[in-house]
Design an enzyme around this catalytic site. Structure first.
Site, PDB file in Angstrom:
ATOM      1  CE  LYS A  75      -3.697   2.277   2.637  1.00  0.00           C
ATOM      2  NZ  LYS A  75      -4.581   2.183   3.829  1.00  0.00           N
ATOM      3  CB  SER A 151      -7.299   4.737   2.985  1.00  0.00           C
ATOM      4  OG  SER A 151      -6.578   3.991   3.950  1.00  0.00           O
ATOM      5  CB  SER A 175      -8.220   2.049   5.788  1.00  0.00           C
ATOM      6  OG  SER A 175      -8.640   3.382   5.927  1.00  0.00           O
TER       7      SER A 175
END
Length: 503
Positions: A75, A151, A175
């Site tokens: 990520k 996210s 997230s």
């Protein structure tokens, strides 16, 4: 190996093929890169391609770890890889290169994973959607007109589309769980302190954040938890680990559990009928598995939870934006307008007000503790409505024009009390009001893909456990996975893969 064979295996399964010499890591990497080329023009999941590094990692001796040789994506937030930037979804930070690996990345490299890129995230991970000025909109493989959540939206889209079987993620307010629910994946947020965010970060967002992964199988997440959870000697504190590896959790059923469930939004905002159906269906499934399930909810003021969460969050965004401006040399106006607004509001938060908001986190933690004294787990929807349409939460173009000059005048205090901020907060949380409580309290929680809407969109169900219940959550997830398998349920290729001539 063909792509359909690659996709038919989870990460553990691919690792077993590598260990037996039936496939080389370089072959798996080529399949992952080809799949990225095929689908990323549609879903926009990869923010940074590290193909040469991936090829170098694929040529190493595979090692004997269960995931050695498996393609993997990080990520693009916190998960630093030395020599590459960690953009955090921003333009300015794309020019700032990390000087060392984050501890999570060190663990993944040591485990033999073949890291070849980073995935998109909203700026500073601040939204439950993945849309930015720098990278554009990331799209849901199940319906490219909708969001994969945020996210960790890029990671979710990449896994759901079959680029990789598992990808790096993190969770500071939902997230991991939100994208898991949006894309039909499994997502576990570990409890506070189990996984290190170091070395750059100690206990980010007052301990609300946890590193982790998104996966298509429970055992992949369990193995990843073993990889990620060794104690960090430099971390702020250490929590007790189970006596057995987390991977063993998937081989034994849980004890019979008492589970309280609710589908009412803690914020008092609307909940879609599909979210209600998701919880009611999960409750029936759990009863059929021998668990006791009944309506119940923690005695918590959900509206105050949202305010106190956002008070801490906006103050954190203000600090992150200031740091990003310092290290990149960019002005605040180079960042997304939503980031500028949140930072302006955060700068207007006084130190006493910030500490009062954080102090009330203890109230919510103790209330959830009282709930868990009666119930083993709390069951809720993960999402209050099906995945949002792309642009649905976008700041209006007029506001994008009018706000910058106002922000230069230092109107954060006024904005924090305005209808605009309340609308922004509601828009960001109303679709996902169930997930922040686990972050505030530091409790482990997971989203399990138990439900699809009548139109074929995924919607997960969330389970929140007491401290140290990661092993129990994995046991229950594996039991649900066995009773209602989801691994072979994949998005339709129509509209997802562009013809080769268009790539």
């Amino acid at each position: 190996m063909r792509f359909d064979e690659y996709r038919a295996h989870d990460a553990v399964g691919l690792g077993e093929l590598v260990a037996r010499g039936e496939v080389r890591p370089s072959e798996l990497l080529e399949l992952a890169l080809d799949r990225r080329s095929a689908v990323d023009p549609v879903i926009n999941a990869v923010s940074l391609l590290m193909a040469e590094t991936g090829k170098e990692l694929a040529e190493r001796p595979a090692g004997d770890g269960p995931l050695a040789g498996v393609p993997f994506l990080l990520k693009d937030l916190v998960q630093d890889f030395a020599g590459y930037p960690t953009s955090g979804g921003t333009g300015p930070l794309r020019s700032v290169r990390a000087t060392r690996h984050s501890i999570a990345v060190e663990h993944w490299v040591a485990a033999g994973l073949v890291i070849f890129g980073k995935t998109t995230t909203p700026e500073f991970g601040s939204k439950a959607i993945t849309e930015t000025k720098t990278f554009g909109a990331t799209r849901n493989p199940w319906d490219p007109s909708r969001t994969p959540g945020g996210s960790s939206g890029g990671s979710a889209a990449a896994v759901a589309a079959g680029i990789v079987p598992v990808a790096g993620a993190s969770d500071g307010g939902g997230s991991i769980r939100i994208p898991a629910a949006c894309t039909g994946l499994f997502g576990l947020k570990a409890g506070r302190g189990l996984i290190s965010s170091g070395p750059v970060f100690g206990d980010p967002l007052f301990g609300a954040v946890s590193e982790g992964v998104l996966s298509r199988s429970v055992r992949d997440t369990a193995v990843m938890l073993d990889i990620l959870s060794p104690p960090d000697p430099g971390g702020p504190f250490t929590v007790k680990r189970p006596d057995r590896p987390f991977r063993e959790a998937v081989t034994e059923p849980p004890r019979r559990l008492r589970i309280g469930f609710t589908h009412e939004s803690p914020m008092g905002t609307p909940v879609d009928v599909e979210a209600v159906r998701a919880v009611e269906d999960a409750a029936r499934l759990l009863e059929s598995l021998g668990h006791t399930v009944e309506p119940a909810a923690p005695a918590i003021d959900g509206k105050q939870v949202a305010v106190d969460f956002m008070t801490v969050w906006t103050a954190s965004v203000a600090a992150e934006l200031a740091h990003a401006c310092r290290v990149s040399g960019a002005p605040p106006t180079d960042f997304d307008i939503d980031t500028q607004v949140l930072a302006a509001i955060g700068r207007a938060v006084s130190a006493p007000r910030l500490m009062e908001a954080h102090a009330r986190w203890n109230v919510y933690t103790r209330a959830l503790g009282e709930f868990h004294a009666t119930y083993d787990l709390l069951l809720t929807p993960t999402l209050a409505e099906p995945p949002l349409r792309i642009g649905q939460n976008r700041t209006p173009a007029l506001a994008d024009t009018l706000l910058p000059p106002l922000l230069r005048l230092g109107v954060g205090r006024i904005l924090s009390r305005s209808d605009f901020y309340l609308d922004l907060m509601t828009a960001n949380l109303a679709a996902v009001p169930f997930t922040q409580l686990a972050n505030i309290t530091g409790r482990p929680a997971m989203s399990v893909p138990t439900h699809w809407t009548a139109t074929g969109l995924p919607m997960g169900t969330q389970f929140v456990g007491p401290s140290g219940s990661e092993y129990l959550l994995l046991q229950l997830a594996a039991e649900i996975e066995s009773a209602r398998p989801w691994f072979d349920r994949c998005p339709d290729e129509k509209g997802l893969v562009r013809p080769k001539s268009a790539r």
